[in-house]
Motif scaffolding. Structure first.
Motif, PDB file in Angstrom:
ATOM      1  N   UNK A 141     -13.425 -32.269  15.546  1.00 36.09           N
ATOM      2  CA  UNK A 141     -12.770 -31.238  14.759  1.00 36.09           C
ATOM      3  C   UNK A 141     -13.813 -30.387  14.062  1.00 36.09           C
ATOM      4  N   UNK A 142     -13.354 -29.312  13.459  1.00 38.10           N
ATOM      5  CA  UNK A 142     -14.236 -28.462  12.687  1.00 38.10           C
ATOM      6  C   UNK A 142     -14.424 -29.077  11.318  1.00 38.10           C
ATOM      7  N   UNK A 143     -15.664 -29.188  10.914  1.00 42.93           N
ATOM      8  CA  UNK A 143     -15.973 -29.759   9.605  1.00 42.93           C
ATOM      9  C   UNK A 143     -15.873 -28.659   8.562  1.00 42.93           C
ATOM     10  N   UNK A 144     -15.357 -29.005   7.396  1.00 45.09           N
ATOM     11  CA  UNK A 144     -15.191 -28.052   6.305  1.00 45.09           C
ATOM     12  C   UNK A 144     -16.355 -28.180   5.328  1.00 45.09           C
ATOM     13  N   UNK A 145     -16.605 -27.141   4.527  1.00 46.95           N
ATOM     14  CA  UNK A 145     -17.770 -27.159   3.636  1.00 46.95           C
ATOM     15  C   UNK A 145     -17.857 -28.365   2.710  1.00 46.95           C
ATOM     16  N   UNK A 146     -16.722 -28.916   2.285  1.00 48.80           N
ATOM     17  CA  UNK A 146     -16.773 -30.060   1.369  1.00 48.80           C
ATOM     18  C   UNK A 146     -17.153 -31.358   2.079  1.00 48.80           C
ATOM     19  N   UNK A 147     -17.175 -31.346   3.395  1.00 46.18           N
ATOM     20  CA  UNK A 147     -17.536 -32.536   4.166  1.00 46.18           C
ATOM     21  C   UNK A 147     -19.037 -32.504   4.450  1.00 46.18           C
ATOM     22  N   UNK A 148     -19.810 -32.927   3.485  1.00 45.41           N
ATOM     23  CA  UNK A 148     -21.256 -32.928   3.649  1.00 45.41           C
ATOM     24  C   UNK A 148     -21.737 -34.344   3.956  1.00 45.41           C
ATOM     25  N   UNK A 149     -22.839 -34.435   4.649  1.00 45.73           N
ATOM     26  CA  UNK A 149     -23.431 -35.732   4.917  1.00 45.73           C
ATOM     27  C   UNK A 149     -22.727 -36.553   5.969  1.00 45.73           C
ATOM     28  N   UNK A 150     -21.985 -35.919   6.863  1.00 41.93           N
ATOM     29  CA  UNK A 150     -21.348 -36.678   7.942  1.00 41.93           C
ATOM     30  C   UNK A 150     -22.377 -36.964   9.026  1.00 41.93           C
ATOM     31  N   UNK A 151     -22.423 -38.203   9.457  1.00 40.94           N
ATOM     32  CA  UNK A 151     -23.304 -38.619  10.542  1.00 40.94           C
ATOM     33  C   UNK A 151     -22.500 -38.652  11.833  1.00 40.94           C
ATOM     34  N   UNK A 152     -23.168 -38.364  12.926  1.00 48.03           N
ATOM     35  CA  UNK A 152     -22.548 -38.491  14.236  1.00 48.03           C
ATOM     36  C   UNK A 152     -22.999 -39.810  14.847  1.00 48.03           C
ATOM     37  N   UNK A 153     -22.040 -40.574  15.324  1.00 47.87           N
ATOM     38  CA  UNK A 153     -22.320 -41.853  15.979  1.00 47.87           C
ATOM     39  C   UNK A 153     -21.987 -41.697  17.456  1.00 47.87           C
ATOM     40  N   UNK A 154     -22.832 -42.275  18.303  1.00 45.12           N
ATOM     41  CA  UNK A 154     -22.622 -42.178  19.745  1.00 45.12           C
ATOM     42  C   UNK A 154     -22.664 -43.573  20.371  1.00 45.12           C
ATOM     43  N   UNK A 155     -21.752 -43.767  21.309  1.00 46.46           N
ATOM     44  CA  UNK A 155     -21.719 -44.996  22.085  1.00 46.46           C
ATOM     45  C   UNK A 155     -21.771 -44.583  23.559  1.00 46.46           C
ATOM     46  N   UNK A 156     -22.807 -45.035  24.234  1.00 47.02           N
ATOM     47  CA  UNK A 156     -22.948 -44.770  25.671  1.00 47.02           C
ATOM     48  C   UNK A 156     -22.259 -45.879  26.425  1.00 47.02           C
ATOM     49  N   UNK A 157     -21.323 -45.515  27.309  1.00 47.08           N
ATOM     50  CA  UNK A 157     -20.554 -46.487  28.059  1.00 47.08           C
ATOM     51  C   UNK A 157     -21.218 -46.853  29.384  1.00 47.08           C
ATOM     52  N   UNK A 158     -22.245 -46.106  29.751  1.00 45.60           N
ATOM     53  CA  UNK A 158     -23.042 -46.370  30.959  1.00 45.60           C
ATOM     54  C   UNK A 158     -24.501 -46.166  30.576  1.00 45.60           C
ATOM     55  N   UNK A 159     -25.383 -46.680  31.400  1.00 51.53           N
ATOM     56  CA  UNK A 159     -26.802 -46.452  31.140  1.00 51.53           C
ATOM     57  C   UNK A 159     -27.118 -44.969  31.262  1.00 51.53           C
ATOM     58  N   UNK A 218     -15.297 -40.664   0.372  1.00 56.94           N
ATOM     59  CA  UNK A 218     -16.639 -40.686   0.969  1.00 56.94           C
ATOM     60  C   UNK A 218     -16.867 -39.474   1.867  1.00 56.94           C
ATOM     61  N   UNK A 219     -15.838 -39.053   2.592  1.00 58.75           N
ATOM     62  CA  UNK A 219     -15.979 -37.947   3.547  1.00 58.75           C
ATOM     63  C   UNK A 219     -15.920 -36.577   2.884  1.00 58.75           C
ATOM     64  N   UNK A 220     -15.033 -36.416   1.904  1.00 54.97           N
ATOM     65  CA  UNK A 220     -14.797 -35.074   1.350  1.00 54.97           C
ATOM     66  C   UNK A 220     -15.028 -34.974  -0.143  1.00 54.97           C
ATOM     67  N   UNK A 221     -15.127 -36.114  -0.824  1.00 49.75           N
ATOM     68  CA  UNK A 221     -15.244 -36.105  -2.275  1.00 49.75           C
ATOM     69  C   UNK A 221     -13.900 -36.108  -2.971  1.00 49.75           C
ATOM     70  N   UNK A 222     -12.813 -36.089  -2.199  1.00 45.82           N
ATOM     71  CA  UNK A 222     -11.456 -36.041  -2.757  1.00 45.82           C
ATOM     72  C   UNK A 222     -10.535 -36.979  -1.998  1.00 45.82           C
ATOM     73  N   UNK A 223      -9.466 -37.463  -2.652  1.00 41.69           N
ATOM     74  CA  UNK A 223      -8.483 -38.253  -1.911  1.00 41.69           C
ATOM     75  C   UNK A 223      -7.721 -37.360  -0.928  1.00 41.69           C
ATOM     76  N   UNK A 224      -7.046 -37.987   0.016  1.00 41.63           N
ATOM     77  CA  UNK A 224      -6.236 -37.242   0.977  1.00 41.63           C
ATOM     78  C   UNK A 224      -5.109 -36.521   0.254  1.00 41.63           C
ATOM     79  N   UNK A 225      -4.699 -35.411   0.824  1.00 38.18           N
ATOM     80  CA  UNK A 225      -3.568 -34.636   0.307  1.00 38.18           C
ATOM     81  C   UNK A 225      -2.370 -34.830   1.225  1.00 38.18           C
ATOM     82  N   UNK A 226      -1.149 -34.621   0.726  1.00 38.66           N
ATOM     83  CA  UNK A 226       0.031 -34.805   1.574  1.00 38.66           C
ATOM     84  C   UNK A 226      -0.014 -33.985   2.869  1.00 38.66           C
TER      85      UNK A 226
END
Length: 172
Positions: free
Chosen positions: A153-171, A27-35
């Protein structure tokens, strides 16, 4: 369930976890993890972060590694932390392990003065989106640039469509 710092002798178990979590990597890169992806965890840092900010944690059920959390503390600012990966083995999902560990780590972050937690999740990857929403994260639209710093981390070109999620711990 214990959560502890990852040790070098955990690498084979974490590699097996990566292979088992193929759904996330595809889902993240289009490929399975590598060793080599396990070793790259140690070095994956966003621009401006120091290695002493990096925390690699493993979730263990007995002697078995069933999860991994990759965090950069005090990033992108001193009141935030960024999660790059939060993996739970498929056979341990839907048991409350991930949410229990996440809640513990969020409480720990709040206790250390953190105001915000950020994470990345592939657009359309419902297991991750649902997990983050259940914890109270707000999911942003996918990042538009093909390369750059996202999460902890730095996103690589094959990692397209990543969303950023944020959780605020204080108001805000």
């Amino acid at each position: 369930m214990t959560v502890r710092e990852m040790r070098p002798e955990d690498e084979p178990a974490v590699a097996a976890l990566f292979a088992a979590c193929e759904d996330y990597f595809v889902a993240a890169t289009g490929n399975p993890a590598l060793p080599g992806d396990v070793q790259s965890l140690y070095y994956a840092l966003p621009e401006g972060a120091d290695f002493d900010q990096k925390r690699l944690l493993v979730m263990c059920r007995g002697a078995d590694v069933v999860g991994l959390v990759d965090v950069v503390d005090r990033h992108p600012d001193v009141e935030s932390c960024a999660v790059g990966a939060f993996l739970v083995a498929p056979e341990a999902r839907r048991e409350g392990i991930g949410s229990g560990v996440a809640r513990r780590l969020i409480a720990e972050a709040a206790g250390r003065g953190m105001r915000r937690v950020t994470a990345t999740v592939p657009r359309g990857w419902e297991p991750g989106l649902g997990f983050l929403r259940s914890l109270g994260f707000e999911i942003g639209a996918p990042e538009s640039e093909a390369e750059g710093t996202v999460g902890n981390r730095t996103r690589h070109p094959e990692e397209t469509g990543l969303c950023t999620a944020r959780l605020w711990l204080v108001d805000r």
